[in-house]
Enzyme design. Sequence first.
Site, mmCIF file in Angstrom:
data_model
loop_
_atom_site.group_PDB
_atom_site.id
_atom_site.type_symbol
_atom_site.label_atom_id
_atom_site.label_comp_id
_atom_site.label_asym_id
_atom_site.label_seq_id
_atom_site.Cartn_x
_atom_site.Cartn_y
_atom_site.Cartn_z
ATOM 1 N N TYR A 97 -2.287 12.000 7.416
ATOM 2 C CA TYR A 97 -2.687 10.890 7.938
ATOM 3 C C TYR A 97 -2.416 9.540 7.187
ATOM 4 O O TYR A 97 -2.679 9.754 6.013
ATOM 5 C CB TYR A 97 -4.112 10.999 8.100
ATOM 6 C CG TYR A 97 -4.808 9.432 8.771
ATOM 7 C CD1 TYR A 97 -5.036 9.455 10.075
ATOM 8 C CD2 TYR A 97 -5.367 8.754 7.927
ATOM 9 C CE1 TYR A 97 -5.530 8.396 10.588
ATOM 10 C CE2 TYR A 97 -5.951 7.387 8.463
ATOM 11 C CZ TYR A 97 -6.157 7.468 9.688
ATOM 12 O OH TYR A 97 -6.482 6.203 10.437
ATOM 13 N N GLU B 258 -8.742 2.027 -2.129
ATOM 14 C CA GLU B 258 -9.628 1.959 -0.977
ATOM 15 C C GLU B 258 -10.218 3.329 -0.395
ATOM 16 O O GLU B 258 -9.393 4.514 -0.537
ATOM 17 C CB GLU B 258 -8.484 1.445 0.248
ATOM 18 C CG GLU B 258 -9.191 1.326 1.561
ATOM 19 C CD GLU B 258 -8.081 0.715 2.587
ATOM 20 O OE1 GLU B 258 -8.771 0.715 3.620
ATOM 21 O OE2 GLU B 258 -7.177 0.418 2.212
ATOM 22 N N GLU C 78 -13.373 -0.600 6.236
ATOM 23 C CA GLU C 78 -12.854 -0.843 7.338
ATOM 24 C C GLU C 78 -13.476 0.037 8.905
ATOM 25 O O GLU C 78 -13.343 -0.250 9.987
ATOM 26 C CB GLU C 78 -11.262 -0.457 7.576
ATOM 27 C CG GLU C 78 -11.107 1.387 7.355
ATOM 28 C CD GLU C 78 -9.813 1.456 7.257
ATOM 29 O OE1 GLU C 78 -9.214 2.458 8.298
ATOM 30 O OE2 GLU C 78 -9.129 1.086 6.203
ATOM 31 N N ARG D 176 0.829 -0.970 0.129
ATOM 32 C CA ARG D 176 -0.051 -0.004 -0.012
ATOM 33 C C ARG D 176 0.823 1.348 -0.041
ATOM 34 O O ARG D 176 1.829 1.294 0.907
ATOM 35 C CB ARG D 176 -0.819 0.128 1.287
ATOM 36 C CG ARG D 176 -1.950 0.915 1.175
ATOM 37 C CD ARG D 176 -2.671 1.319 2.511
ATOM 38 N NE ARG D 176 -1.763 2.038 3.325
ATOM 39 C CZ ARG D 176 -2.284 2.799 4.730
ATOM 40 N NH1 ARG D 176 -3.594 2.651 4.748
ATOM 41 N NH2 ARG D 176 -1.750 3.634 5.136
ATOM 42 N N ARG E 156 -13.547 -4.817 3.298
ATOM 43 C CA ARG E 156 -12.248 -4.249 4.046
ATOM 44 C C ARG E 156 -12.603 -4.393 5.509
ATOM 45 O O ARG E 156 -11.684 -3.832 6.446
ATOM 46 C CB ARG E 156 -12.124 -2.971 3.584
ATOM 47 C CG ARG E 156 -11.208 -2.777 2.439
ATOM 48 C CD ARG E 156 -9.680 -3.392 2.744
ATOM 49 N NE ARG E 156 -9.049 -2.332 3.471
ATOM 50 C CZ ARG E 156 -8.180 -2.559 4.564
ATOM 51 N NH1 ARG E 156 -8.177 -3.746 4.779
ATOM 52 N NH2 ARG E 156 -7.674 -1.551 5.298
ATOM 53 N N TRP F 157 -15.437 15.606 3.842
ATOM 54 C CA TRP F 157 -15.330 14.365 3.111
ATOM 55 C C TRP F 157 -14.484 13.423 3.565
ATOM 56 O O TRP F 157 -14.340 12.244 3.455
ATOM 57 C CB TRP F 157 -15.195 14.789 1.526
ATOM 58 C CG TRP F 157 -16.555 15.226 0.912
ATOM 59 C CD1 TRP F 157 -16.552 16.509 0.651
ATOM 60 C CD2 TRP F 157 -17.658 14.762 0.571
ATOM 61 N NE1 TRP F 157 -17.956 16.859 0.001
ATOM 62 C CE2 TRP F 157 -18.554 15.745 -0.078
ATOM 63 C CE3 TRP F 157 -18.087 13.308 0.486
ATOM 64 C CZ2 TRP F 157 -19.807 15.462 -0.566
ATOM 65 C CZ3 TRP F 157 -19.404 13.157 0.247
ATOM 66 C CH2 TRP F 157 -20.113 14.099 -0.542
ATOM 67 N N HIS G 115 -8.722 7.133 2.278
ATOM 68 C CA HIS G 115 -9.030 7.734 3.754
ATOM 69 C C HIS G 115 -10.272 8.454 3.775
ATOM 70 O O HIS G 115 -10.606 9.336 4.645
ATOM 71 C CB HIS G 115 -8.010 8.520 4.436
ATOM 72 C CG HIS G 115 -6.922 7.604 4.745
ATOM 73 N ND1 HIS G 115 -6.720 6.424 5.697
ATOM 74 C CD2 HIS G 115 -5.564 7.496 4.453
ATOM 75 C CE1 HIS G 115 -5.563 5.928 5.681
ATOM 76 N NE2 HIS G 115 -5.025 6.746 4.913
ATOM 77 N N ASP H 288 -4.849 3.925 -0.223
ATOM 78 C CA ASP H 288 -6.003 4.428 0.521
ATOM 79 C C ASP H 288 -6.144 6.001 0.601
ATOM 80 O O ASP H 288 -5.511 6.675 0.753
ATOM 81 C CB ASP H 288 -5.532 3.874 1.960
ATOM 82 C CG ASP H 288 -6.888 4.027 2.897
ATOM 83 O OD1 ASP H 288 -7.867 4.755 2.570
ATOM 84 O OD2 ASP H 288 -6.599 3.482 4.014
ATOM 85 N N GLU I 38 -4.034 -7.230 4.972
ATOM 86 C CA GLU I 38 -3.521 -6.213 5.367
ATOM 87 C C GLU I 38 -2.393 -6.728 6.634
ATOM 88 O O GLU I 38 -2.841 -7.336 7.356
ATOM 89 C CB GLU I 38 -4.235 -5.157 5.989
ATOM 90 C CG GLU I 38 -3.254 -3.819 6.238
ATOM 91 C CD GLU I 38 -4.299 -2.556 6.568
ATOM 92 O OE1 GLU I 38 -3.940 -1.484 6.833
ATOM 93 O OE2 GLU I 38 -5.609 -2.883 6.918
#
Length: 413
Positions: A159, A247, A273, A147, A294, A413, A223, A221, A350
């Site tokens: 992040y 992701e 997730e 990733r 996920r 968002w 996020h 990702d 992961e």
Amino acid sequence: MSIERADVIVTSPGRNFVTLKITTSDGLVGWGDATLNGRELSVASYLSDHVASTLVGRDEDRIEDTWQYLYRGPYWRRGPVTMAAIAAVDMALWDIKAKKAGVPLYQLLGGASRSGVRVYAHASGTDYEALANAITGYRELGFTAVRVQTGVPGLGQIYGVSSSGPGVRYDYEPAKRSLDGSAAVRPTEETWDTRSYLSHMPGVFSRIREDFGTDLRILHDGHHRISPIEAARFAKDIEPYDLFWLEDCTPGEDQTALRLVRQHSTTPLAIGEVFNTVYDYQTLITERLIDYVRSAVTHTGGITAMRKLLDFAAIYGIRSGIHGPTDISPVGMAAALHLDLAIHNFGIQEYMPHNKDTLEVFRTSYTLEDGFLHPGETPGLGVELDEEAASAFEYTKAYLPVNRLTDGTVHDW
């Protein structure tokens, strides 16, 4: 036999973990992971104040019945705190059942469907040089999938991106403590600008393909930081670089947002997730709006619920991509690996290695070789918690960061 005790253990060997210990009248012990990063004590209280006493005297073999009892009985269903608590009970009961049978848990789930579990590593860096160094390091260790996350010019700490230099171990912990290691007072705030991100990232993927070729599986990702129309554009822009998945490109709450992304791109999509029940996936799965599930076993009601979710996904040709960073304890990671090994529709797992202190508290039997994990042949989950070692690491309050846009608005968002 019946459940005699249910004890909650909170420990912090570099990060906070919540573990449930169930002991039967015959002295068998099962372990479950209930960690909810940034809200750990909420789950610990739920377990110790409301669940533990209801378990005493119950038949430890009645796993499905206990799951339904804990999910339907309290009236207040779903939610991350409830589902993490149920997950811990469920894992512990499966651990006990497999120990009684004298087999690793995956044997009770139908046996192995593969010889090992392909995992992806986290490669990140504040600039491309640091990112490329991280990718190179993982390739040398035998990983076939990474990733990739990187800094964006003009923004500060982001992040999911390591600020450590090349060769420095990256212990991924987005929940921040104070600079001196003491309890955090409030979440840190990071600056975000979507326009800069959307302009920067396609070039990063292009360079990765030039430098590392087409064999490397690249994951990324978002996020949850992109609006549906922005995500549709981004997914289309990165199609030439053949990502394994994109992701969390949009916030997970709005399942229908993925329709727009699907209409404009063939980039594979992964999400989940932050989900905690199968109901969060109904639209996504039945309309085939995603390619990978996920969720974490720890946050989605445990092995019982996660197996049902993945069987549902399999009907629609959707594969697993179980959440597994280091805010999932080794107990939760082991539970995921047993499922990964057994299910037919496995996709990828992961994986981030836990630090030395964590692995002194949690003794594991799973092994990594050439980018593939195996849960091992130890009866049960194959993880035991050392309570004496755990007692040396006291809980320390930590919070996940909050994103603000460059104009100061809390990012919606």
